[in-house]
Design a protein around this motif. Structure first.
Motif, PDB file in Angstrom:
ATOM      1  N   MET A   1     -68.870  28.366   4.371  1.00  0.00           N
ATOM      2  CA  MET A   1     -68.094  28.812   5.463  1.00  0.00           C
ATOM      3  C   MET A   1     -66.946  28.017   5.779  1.00  0.00           C
ATOM      4  O   MET A   1     -65.876  28.169   6.317  1.00  0.00           O
ATOM      5  CB  MET A   1     -68.927  29.315   6.459  1.00  0.00           C
ATOM      6  N   LYS A   2     -67.489  26.582   5.861  1.00  0.00           N
ATOM      7  CA  LYS A   2     -66.697  25.474   6.346  1.00  0.00           C
ATOM      8  C   LYS A   2     -65.576  25.121   5.255  1.00  0.00           C
ATOM      9  O   LYS A   2     -64.447  24.812   5.879  1.00  0.00           O
ATOM     10  CB  LYS A   2     -67.686  24.194   6.523  1.00  0.00           C
ATOM     11  N   LYS A   3     -65.785  25.514   4.166  1.00  0.00           N
ATOM     12  CA  LYS A   3     -64.879  25.161   3.203  1.00  0.00           C
ATOM     13  C   LYS A   3     -63.661  26.190   3.295  1.00  0.00           C
ATOM     14  O   LYS A   3     -62.559  25.984   3.109  1.00  0.00           O
ATOM     15  CB  LYS A   3     -65.585  25.145   1.748  1.00  0.00           C
ATOM     16  N   LEU A   4     -64.107  27.430   3.725  1.00  0.00           N
ATOM     17  CA  LEU A   4     -63.289  28.503   3.808  1.00  0.00           C
ATOM     18  C   LEU A   4     -62.434  28.420   5.011  1.00  0.00           C
ATOM     19  O   LEU A   4     -61.093  28.394   4.807  1.00  0.00           O
ATOM     20  CB  LEU A   4     -63.914  29.836   3.900  1.00  0.00           C
ATOM     21  N   LEU A   5     -62.681  27.879   6.004  1.00  0.00           N
ATOM     22  CA  LEU A   5     -62.082  27.565   7.194  1.00  0.00           C
ATOM     23  C   LEU A   5     -61.416  26.429   7.046  1.00  0.00           C
ATOM     24  O   LEU A   5     -59.986  26.311   7.360  1.00  0.00           O
ATOM     25  CB  LEU A   5     -63.131  27.295   8.452  1.00  0.00           C
ATOM     26  N   PHE A   6     -61.726  25.056   6.342  1.00  0.00           N
ATOM     27  CA  PHE A   6     -60.956  24.131   6.095  1.00  0.00           C
ATOM     28  C   PHE A   6     -59.639  24.581   5.129  1.00  0.00           C
ATOM     29  O   PHE A   6     -58.441  24.085   5.240  1.00  0.00           O
ATOM     30  CB  PHE A   6     -61.592  23.100   5.264  1.00  0.00           C
ATOM     31  N   PHE A   7     -59.792  25.520   4.098  1.00  0.00           N
ATOM     32  CA  PHE A   7     -58.890  25.906   3.422  1.00  0.00           C
ATOM     33  C   PHE A   7     -57.774  26.623   4.036  1.00  0.00           C
ATOM     34  O   PHE A   7     -56.481  26.608   3.863  1.00  0.00           O
ATOM     35  CB  PHE A   7     -59.395  26.795   2.059  1.00  0.00           C
ATOM     36  N   LEU A   8     -58.273  27.521   4.843  1.00  0.00           N
ATOM     37  CA  LEU A   8     -57.315  28.312   5.530  1.00  0.00           C
ATOM     38  C   LEU A   8     -56.725  27.425   6.484  1.00  0.00           C
ATOM     39  O   LEU A   8     -55.358  27.814   6.913  1.00  0.00           O
ATOM     40  CB  LEU A   8     -58.097  29.527   6.354  1.00  0.00           C
ATOM     41  N   GLY A   9     -57.165  26.602   7.172  1.00  0.00           N
ATOM     42  CA  GLY A   9     -56.498  25.628   8.287  1.00  0.00           C
ATOM     43  C   GLY A   9     -55.511  24.657   7.480  1.00  0.00           C
ATOM     44  O   GLY A   9     -54.287  24.521   7.755  1.00  0.00           O
ATOM     45  N   ALA A  10     -55.783  24.417   6.118  1.00  0.00           N
ATOM     46  CA  ALA A  10     -54.949  23.789   5.445  1.00  0.00           C
ATOM     47  C   ALA A  10     -53.502  24.459   5.119  1.00  0.00           C
ATOM     48  O   ALA A  10     -52.489  24.077   5.048  1.00  0.00           O
ATOM     49  CB  ALA A  10     -55.322  23.332   3.922  1.00  0.00           C
ATOM     50  N   ILE A  11     -53.816  25.875   4.756  1.00  0.00           N
ATOM     51  CA  ILE A  11     -52.720  26.611   4.324  1.00  0.00           C
ATOM     52  C   ILE A  11     -51.871  27.072   5.568  1.00  0.00           C
ATOM     53  O   ILE A  11     -50.566  26.775   5.362  1.00  0.00           O
ATOM     54  CB  ILE A  11     -53.364  28.024   3.745  1.00  0.00           C
ATOM     55  N   VAL A  12     -52.556  27.064   6.755  1.00  0.00           N
ATOM     56  CA  VAL A  12     -51.571  27.265   8.013  1.00  0.00           C
ATOM     57  C   VAL A  12     -50.863  25.933   8.339  1.00  0.00           C
ATOM     58  O   VAL A  12     -49.659  26.105   8.654  1.00  0.00           O
ATOM     59  CB  VAL A  12     -52.541  27.426   9.194  1.00  0.00           C
ATOM     60  N   VAL A  13     -51.441  24.659   8.274  1.00  0.00           N
ATOM     61  CA  VAL A  13     -50.848  23.585   8.313  1.00  0.00           C
ATOM     62  C   VAL A  13     -49.465  23.421   7.306  1.00  0.00           C
ATOM     63  O   VAL A  13     -48.256  22.921   7.815  1.00  0.00           O
ATOM     64  CB  VAL A  13     -51.724  22.159   8.319  1.00  0.00           C
ATOM     65  N   LEU A  14     -49.810  23.828   6.049  1.00  0.00           N
ATOM     66  CA  LEU A  14     -48.789  23.528   5.180  1.00  0.00           C
ATOM     67  C   LEU A  14     -47.431  24.625   5.592  1.00  0.00           C
ATOM     68  O   LEU A  14     -46.260  24.257   5.226  1.00  0.00           O
ATOM     69  CB  LEU A  14     -49.317  24.072   3.780  1.00  0.00           C
TER      70      LEU A  14
END
Length: 85
Positions: A1-14
């Motif tokens: 779950m943490k990896k998914l949230l981190f991935f989504l957060g990285a996409i938003v920042v991008l």
């Protein structure tokens, strides 16, 4: 779950970073061009809109004509698809 949230957060920042650094190509018509009434300048800007550009400073010849200022009317509309060839 943490990896998914981190991935989504990285996409938003991008998306936020790439949306802030849009380069625009403005096509500007020069007011009062006596020699050539259809003088067009192509200008690239990093921020703002093309409609905000009112004056352009350029060097036609660094020795004879340095720092010439043109009064311009600019747009970012792409006229290429509408030209008759």
């Amino acid at each position: 779950m943490k990896k998914l949230l981190f991935f989504l957060g990285a996409i938003v920042v991008l998306f936020v970073v790439t949306s802030c650094t849009k380069e625009r190509t403005c096509r500007c018509a020069v007011f009062g061009a006596q020699a050539n009434p259809q003088k067009i300048r192509i200008i690239k800007i990093d921020k703002g809109s093309c409609e905000d550009v009112r004056y352009v400073l350029f060097d036609q010849d660094p020795v004879l004509y340095p720092d010439i200022t043109d009064s311009v009317l600019c747009t970012d509309f792409d006229f290429e698809p509408y030209t008759n060839n």
